[in-house]
Design an enzyme around this catalytic site. Sequence first.
Site, short mmCIF file in Angstrom:
data_model
loop_
_atom_site.label_atom_id
_atom_site.label_comp_id
_atom_site.label_asym_id
_atom_site.label_seq_id
_atom_site.Cartn_x
_atom_site.Cartn_y
_atom_site.Cartn_z
N TYR A 107 18.35 -24.47 -47.40
CA TYR A 107 18.68 -24.70 -45.99
C TYR A 107 17.95 -23.64 -45.15
CZ TYR A 107 21.64 -24.81 -41.83
OH TYR A 107 22.10 -24.87 -40.55
N ASP A 177 24.93 -24.13 -53.72
CA ASP A 177 25.29 -24.70 -52.41
C ASP A 177 25.41 -26.21 -52.62
OD1 ASP A 177 25.31 -25.85 -49.89
OD2 ASP A 177 23.98 -24.35 -49.01
N LYS A 202 29.83 -30.02 -42.68
CA LYS A 202 29.16 -31.27 -42.99
C LYS A 202 30.16 -32.28 -43.60
CE LYS A 202 25.77 -28.70 -41.60
NZ LYS A 202 24.89 -27.95 -42.47
#
Length: 386
Positions: A107, A177, A202
């Site tokens: 990310y 993650d 999310k």
Amino acid sequence: MKFKTLSVHAGQRLDPQTGALTTPLYQSSTFSYFTAEEGKARFSGQNPGFIYSRFANPTTAELELKLAAMEGADEALVVASGMAAVSAIMYALADSGDEVAFVDPLYGGTDAFLKQTLVRAGITISRYGSDQELLDNISPATRVVLFETVTNPNLKVIDPRKVVAAAKKVGAVTVCDNTFLTPYLLRPLELGVDLVMHSGTKYLGGHGDIIAGVVAGRSELMAKVRTVALKHIGSPIGPQEAYLLQRGVKTLPLRMDAHLHNAGKVAEFLDAHPGVKKVIYPGLASHPGHQVLGEVSRGFGGMVSIELEGGFEACARFLDKLELFTQAVSLGDLESLACHPASTTHAAMSGEARAAAGVSDDLVRLSIGVEDADDLIADLKQALQD
Ligand SMILES: *Cc1c(COP(=O)(O)O)cnc(C)c1O
């Protein structure tokens, strides 16, 4: 109990005072302790009662029990954001002189945190281009290995089993993650990963209305992360956000089934469309990670990326024509979203780093929502028309 039952019931008890069915919102910064003796006992840990909402809050505590059950963890911690989760993990587990390894890409915010801020604590950051490269070349000084199972934004599949095997060779802690897959699809701790983290913003939250982060794992690692996250960095989640997160998490399996169904249909449509240069979706048999993800995960996720010939201009033309898809970063919401990572989420990376991570100017990332698949496909179809 099965996952769907845990999502609804785990960590929840009827409020002993009122019988309230859902977890009450304890919007209070501090909790009185009635006598000085009791205050002393709470601070020493002899009395487990609440003290101050930066350390622990009853609404958040019930949510943490639910998430721990969902991840199959001893313990879960909920913090202010996904970035608060990743930074607390790193500061808790890596010391000056240690090496932190990651499998590219990460990310964008995580990538920037490692390279711009964590390095300032005297920690070396080592990049590995794939799970195999990590397994073959992991440095013995590695203390922590960070990876995403399905990478952002180009949906590469990293095999958690290979990362665990690599870390074992040098005694490093593994951190996954799991934002893109969620515990409904993949439970990394069951594969030997030490800590799992999420941007709760999310899929876990799922409604596009909160910022949140989650960490889960074994008690001894979690104790360190909890202290750093809450007492030192000071990034607790607010009770209102915790309340909304527990409400979102209860429907995670139902929403994920809808995301999976729609993503599969959309990917199939795009794959057959001559105006799309490439479709990247791990659910397609042509995806290089299809088999690996099929072995470890119950589904292929709700994210679909595509490449269009013509770089930013071609992608912008397509994005601006979309009507049902909203142009926005973030993902995992009920609404379908679209973004051009090279000019937005990954703009802070150098062109070289982007190329190495496989984030090209032709790439568009789609977060497939829970609308009707036919409507999503109709929107994509009209936006792809010249
Ligand atoms: C969004 C995201 C993060 C950061 O989470 P925030 O809640 O925005 O701080 C970390 N990892 C992944 C994979 C993400 O998508």
